[in-house]
Design a protein around this motif. Structure first.
Motif, PDB file in Angstrom:
ATOM      1  N   THR A 126       0.840  -1.203   0.000  1.00 21.50           N
ATOM      2  CA  THR A 126       0.000   0.000   0.000  1.00 21.50           C
ATOM      3  C   THR A 126       0.871   1.247   0.000  1.00 21.50           C
ATOM      4  N   LEU A 127       0.642   2.117  -0.964  1.00 23.92           N
ATOM      5  CA  LEU A 127       1.332   3.407  -1.058  1.00 23.92           C
ATOM      6  C   LEU A 127       0.409   4.482  -0.495  1.00 23.92           C
ATOM      7  N   ILE A 128       0.926   5.279   0.430  1.00 25.35           N
ATOM      8  CA  ILE A 128       0.160   6.392   1.000  1.00 25.35           C
ATOM      9  C   ILE A 128       0.749   7.691   0.464  1.00 25.35           C
ATOM     10  N   LEU A 129      -0.098   8.520  -0.127  1.00 25.75           N
ATOM     11  CA  LEU A 129       0.325   9.804  -0.680  1.00 25.75           C
ATOM     12  C   LEU A 129      -0.260  10.942   0.132  1.00 25.75           C
ATOM     13  N   GLY A 130       0.543  11.950   0.372  1.00 25.60           N
ATOM     14  CA  GLY A 130       0.059  13.207   0.944  1.00 25.60           C
ATOM     15  C   GLY A 130       0.316  14.314  -0.062  1.00 25.60           C
ATOM     16  N   MET A 131      -0.715  15.108  -0.403  1.00 24.25           N
ATOM     17  CA  MET A 131      -0.606  16.097  -1.480  1.00 24.25           C
ATOM     18  C   MET A 131      -1.039  17.473  -0.983  1.00 24.25           C
ATOM     19  N   ASP A 132      -0.223  18.476  -1.322  1.00 24.73           N
ATOM     20  CA  ASP A 132      -0.553  19.850  -0.924  1.00 24.73           C
ATOM     21  C   ASP A 132       0.046  20.817  -1.929  1.00 24.73           C
ATOM     22  N   PHE A 163      -4.195  11.281   0.402  1.00 20.74           N
ATOM     23  CA  PHE A 163      -4.668  12.333   1.301  1.00 20.74           C
ATOM     24  C   PHE A 163      -4.396  13.679   0.626  1.00 20.74           C
ATOM     25  N   ARG A 164      -5.443  14.416   0.352  1.00 19.84           N
ATOM     26  CA  ARG A 164      -5.323  15.696  -0.361  1.00 19.84           C
ATOM     27  C   ARG A 164      -5.700  16.840   0.563  1.00 19.84           C
ATOM     28  N   ASP A 165      -4.837  17.845   0.646  1.00 20.21           N
ATOM     29  CA  ASP A 165      -5.084  19.009   1.504  1.00 20.21           C
ATOM     30  C   ASP A 165      -5.355  20.230   0.649  1.00 20.21           C
ATOM     31  N   GLY A 166      -6.052  21.209   1.219  1.00 17.58           N
ATOM     32  CA  GLY A 166      -6.121  22.532   0.614  1.00 17.58           C
ATOM     33  C   GLY A 166      -7.195  22.749  -0.415  1.00 17.58           C
ATOM     34  N   VAL A 167      -8.184  21.840  -0.546  1.00 13.74           N
ATOM     35  CA  VAL A 167      -9.230  22.040  -1.546  1.00 13.74           C
ATOM     36  C   VAL A 167     -10.586  22.166  -0.851  1.00 13.74           C
ATOM     37  N   ILE A 196       0.210  14.692   5.029  1.00 14.03           N
ATOM     38  CA  ILE A 196      -0.157  16.046   4.605  1.00 14.03           C
ATOM     39  C   ILE A 196       0.787  17.065   5.219  1.00 14.03           C
ATOM     40  N   CYS A 197       1.125  16.887   6.492  1.00 12.36           N
ATOM     41  CA  CYS A 197       2.083  17.812   7.127  1.00 12.36           C
ATOM     42  C   CYS A 197       3.427  17.765   6.426  1.00 12.36           C
ATOM     43  N   TYR A 198       3.878  16.582   6.057  1.00 17.93           N
ATOM     44  CA  TYR A 198       5.154  16.460   5.351  1.00 17.93           C
ATOM     45  C   TYR A 198       5.102  17.148   3.986  1.00 17.93           C
ATOM     46  N   ALA A 199       3.984  16.980   3.277  1.00 23.26           N
ATOM     47  CA  ALA A 199       3.850  17.644   1.972  1.00 23.26           C
ATOM     48  C   ALA A 199       3.907  19.160   2.137  1.00 23.26           C
TER      49      ALA A 199
END
Length: 903
Positions: free
Chosen positions: A631-637, A719-723, A849-852
């Protein structure tokens, strides 16, 4: 009156920032999923929330939408702000019988709504405003014909004598039945039309606030009351007001009310503002180049005439040297004939206005005229009008002051909100009364659950049990400490004892399991170098480092003079990460103790490849649905430039998990893109031949494969932030589509299963304990009553709010092919708040998300001092909107590109 059919819904619009090849993705391929169940695990806790129940007391009223067109007597369109509300108020006062007594919900521009229809589909009215308001409006919006000569504001302008009559046309546009709210509350597919109803209700709220003279900022309103002022320095005031918006929830329609803050300029004398803004004690020290930029377009009121003007610039010369032509009447001339004389502004006010100027005699004048017809006003006669927004970026000192002075404890915020709802008397608002709306004055009660705190693993096989969302490494070692053999300390701050800091860091590190040898060298910056620019200072420091080391050091500790926003930070990080591939840690210590040094060591260990702690279920590979399937977990910002910087590229960052089955290790990929564009356009970057891909996702997929036993991800959690809610479909059908294409270009036939989750912190829902003054405990979850009636969302407060009132994260599950149960997903998200390697506290939103966000911010610092001639940073790419060249970020050195450099 014949029945009018509502207008058909418009076809989906393709956002302007979407590439042509992705336009079809706006027409949804993937639909936002509905809720699949509710969580049950955890300890039950009674809560209150700042949602106020809205009751609908009439059977299905209907809103009628009308278009508003305003023009002058000679049919010139009028679009000036402020004039619309005045005119519509006058229409109602003058023509109420012709309107059948209908009250309006008016947005201040081109749209108004009524409950039930007006007598006719098209109505025209002639309206006359008060002379003073009409003069002010015409003075601001009409430009004089031709050229013209300079003047001073003491001279009456003939433009003020023009007509104050206007024509208002109101034309039927559409019909919006209130019943769509009821359908949306039942989960029926009527979301877009329900949003139209909510928009009408929100406009009615704004109109009520506007009638009270409030400053309106989107869905927030602010009253001009000094009791709501918080001076944060620099001539800026934090103004407390209220956010209010209607929401459809599982518990019915509700009014979400919250305390809100906006920045305004400190009203008062312009000269006082300039001295505060530039932090100088006397007017003679003011930088007038900066002052001109700051003052442009601000509104002032003159004390000698009590009129408002907009600042367009400054005079080129001081008040006592700035000449302008003045027409003087000839003595004995019955026809008022005169001659023109050249006179200074200072002399004009002394001789013709009887005003002796003092300090502003030797200062520039404010120009409140047009480019071809300046109009000069002495500074000491001008004061800033209240309620003018300050939209520039705050300094770190201002931000700290604002946070300190504006925080409220939970019980204080509850009192503030309930008082506001009671004082605003929403039930008396005419439009609400006409459609039978009443609003409860008590906060909504809701059931919450407190999830079990995850257990952690640290060094020597020990377990660590966080309490209240916190833990520490007292008498403990890091799980996987690194070893530092060859390193250096560089000091850009003469005030710091680097020998003492390095000694204390070595001792603290050994207690935590990190073996740190003595530094190879301590380099102090030459005092003469401190006068150079940031890039030159960093270059000179590296010349010394190269002389001291044959091979690049493993690590550098860098002491900066300022704690935040140091000019050296961007050039230093670019030099270490891109040019030399050296891990570095910047510090600016004020108080050095064991806790401070431990926090520094947590970052250093992570950057060098160590692991500070793991979840116990992660350490033993027992994470549900992840332990057995790669499983790949992505954080995007996406990080945007500061307010007012429309030419600064946005920075898109995506972090991807590595070393499956771990979920604590990440790698970042970062790209620039068009300013202020939220959708990430570099996830998939195919070459013209379509065989290669230079996008973000390919980079992270290859890294996952190389670090996860040559396994390809079979599941991807995004995980997408900021929208915002309005952008959910774009995330699902543009960004997800790019991720899938990037995967397919690697030659894969079977696409992984996806889960897409949007995380929001920029919302206005707060949670309060029903039986206590403290913040809600960490791990608190709410997924009933105040959540969406159909969609899959929930609130989680994973962190411990130590000061102020906690803000929960709002998670929206847009897409789920993996099949997490509600409990498993909430536990996973809760656990991802405990894997943040930089601290020993649970964080408020998932670590990816914090890392992104950290990666985007750190790489964004590179652009602040980019030299366009530099070969690495001088590359250019074209945006999708207007083909505007934007700088590309320099690539990270191969030795650090897979590290957690952003920690």
């Amino acid at each position: 009156m014949e029945e009018l059919a509502p207008l058909p819904p418009p076809p989906p619009k393709v956002p302007h920032n979407v590439k042509p090849e992705l336009a079809e993705a706006v027409n949804p391929k993937h639909a936002i999923i509905s809720r699949r169940g509710f969580g049950t695990s955890g300890r039950r806790v009674p809560l209150l929330t700042n949602h106020f129940k809205v009751s609908l007391n009439l059977p299905d009223p209907v809103f009628y939408q009308y278009s508003v067109s305003i023009s002058t007597e000679n049919n010139r369109p009028v679009e000036g702000r402020g004039i619309g509300r005045k005119l519509i108020d006058r229409v109602y006062q003058t023509y109420s019988p012709e309107l059948a007594g209908k009250r309006f919900a008016y947005d201040g521009e081109k749209t108004l709504f009524t409950v039930g229809p007006l007598p006719q589909n098209k109505l025209e009215f002639n309206v006359v405003l008060e002379e003073t308001f009409a003069k002010q409006y015409i003075f601001e919006t009409r430009s004089p014909g031709g050229g013209g000569s300079p003047s001073v504001s003491g001279k009456r302008s003939k433009r003020n004598l023009r007509s104050n009559a206007f024509k208002v046309e109101i034309s039927y546009a559409a019909k919006i039945p209130m019943k769509y709210i009821s359908l949306a509350l039942k989960g029926v597919e009527a979301e877009s039309v329900a949003q139209d109803v909510l928009r009408v209700l929100d406009i009615a709220l704004r109109q009520q606030a506007a009638n009270k003279g409030c400053l309106l900022v989107r869905q927030s309103f602010f009253q001009d009351d000094s009791r709501n002022f918080t001076d944060i320095g620099g001539g800026v005031i934090g103004l407390r007001g209220f956010h209010s918006s209607f929401r459809t929830t599982q518990g019915g329609l509700s009014l979400n009310m919250d305390v809100s803050t906006t920045m305004i300029l400190k009203p008062g004398k312009v000269i006082d503002f300039l001295m505060a803004n530039q932090n100088v004690r006397e007017p003679r020290y003011i930088d007038w180049v900066k002052a001109k930029r700051m003052l442009k377009n601000l509104r002032i009121k003159t004390t000698h005439r009590n009129m408002e003007f907009k600042i367009t610039g400054l005079s080129e010369k001081p008040c006592n040297q700035q000449y302008f032509p003045l027409t003087v009447k000839n003595k004995g001339s019955a026809l008022g004939e005169g001659h023109t004389v050249e006179i200074t502004v200072h002399e004009y006010f002394a001789k013709h206005r009887g005003i002796e100027l003092s300090y502003s005699t030797y200062l520039p004048c404010l120009d409140v005229g047009k480019s071809k017809r300046p109009n000069y006003v002495p500074l000491e006669l001008c004061s800033l009008v209240s309620l003018q927004r300050y939209t520039k970026a705050l300094s770190s000192t201002q931000r700290a002051s604002l946070v300190e002075k504006s925080r409220q404890k939970p019980q204080e915020r509850i009192r503030t909100l309930t008082d506001a709802v009671r004082n605003n008397q929403y039930d008396n608002e005419p439009v609400f009364a006409a459609c039978g709306i009443s609003i409860d004055r008590k906060l909504t009660q809701v059931d919450g659950r407190v999830l079990e705190t995850p257990k952690l693993k640290v060094g020597n096989g020990e377990d660590c049990f966080p309490r209240n969302g916190r833990w520490n490494f007292n008498n403990k070692t890091l799980l996987n400490p690194t070893r530092i053999n060859q390193w250096a300390v560089v000091n850009f701050s003469a005030r710091c004892d680097t020998s003492r800091i390095s000694h204390d860091l070595i001792n603290c590190g050994r207690k935590k399991g990190i073996i740190i040898e003595r530094p190879q060298t301590l380099i102090e910056e030459d005092p003469q170098s401190g006068r150079a620019g940031p890039i030159a200072r960093v270059d000179m420091m590296f010349e010394q480092i190269k002389r001291k080391f044959k091979d690049a050091p493993q690590f550098i500790l860098c002491v900066l003079p300022e704690k935040k926003n140091s000019d050296l930070y961007g050039p230093w990080k670019k030099k270490t990460l891109c040019d030399f591939g050296i891990v570095s840690q910047c510090i600016s210590p004020t108080k050095v103790n064991d806790q401070y040094l431990t926090n520094v060591l947590l970052k250093i260990n992570t950057k060098l490849g160590g692991i500070n702690s793991l979840l116990e279920i992660e350490h033993s590979s027992r994470i549900p649905l992840i332990k057995d399937t790669p499983t790949l977990i992505l954080g995007m910002d996406v990080s945007h430039g500061s307010p007012g910087q429309s030419d600064i590229p946005s920075i898109a960052a995506v972090v991807g998990s590595r070393c499956w089955p771990l979920i604590s290790r990440y790698r970042a990929a970062v790209r620039t893109q068009s300013p202020k564009v939220e959708m990430i356009d570099a996830l998939y970057k195919p070459s013209p031949n379509g065989k290669d891909d230079n996008g973000i996702i390919r980079e992270l997929l290859l890294d996952f494969y190389q670090t996860s036993q040559s396994r390809k991800p079979k599941q991807i959690i995004v995980f997408r932030d900021g929208v915002s809610e309005s952008q959910f479909n774009q995330v699902l059908n543009i960004e997800l589509d790019q991720i899938i294409k990037a995967y397919q270009l690697l030659g894969e036939v079977d696409v992984p299963k996806f889960m897409v989750i949007v995380a929001q912190k920029n919302h206005h829902t707060k949670l309060f304990l029903a039986n206590g003054p403290e913040n809600v405990p960490p791990g608190t979850v709410v997924d009933t009553k105040i959540v969406h009636p159909r969609n899959y969302d929930f609130y989680m407060c994973a962190h411990a709010g130590m000061i102020g009132t906690s803000r929960p994260a709002h998670y929206h599950v847009l897409f789920d092919e993996i099949g997490f149960s509600a409990d498993d997903l909430q536990h996973l998200i809760h656990s991802l708040s405990y894997v943040y390697q930089r601290s020993t506290t649970a964080i408020s939103i998932v670590a990816p998300i914090c890392y992104a966000h950290l990666a985007a911010h750190q790489m964004g610092q590179f652009l602040k001092f980019e030299d366009s001639s530099d070969s690495a940073s001088g590359q250019r790419s074209s945006t999708s909107a207007g083909n505007i060249p934007i700088p590309e970020l320099p690539r990270l050195h191969k030795d650090v590109q897979s590290s957690m450099f952003f920690c």
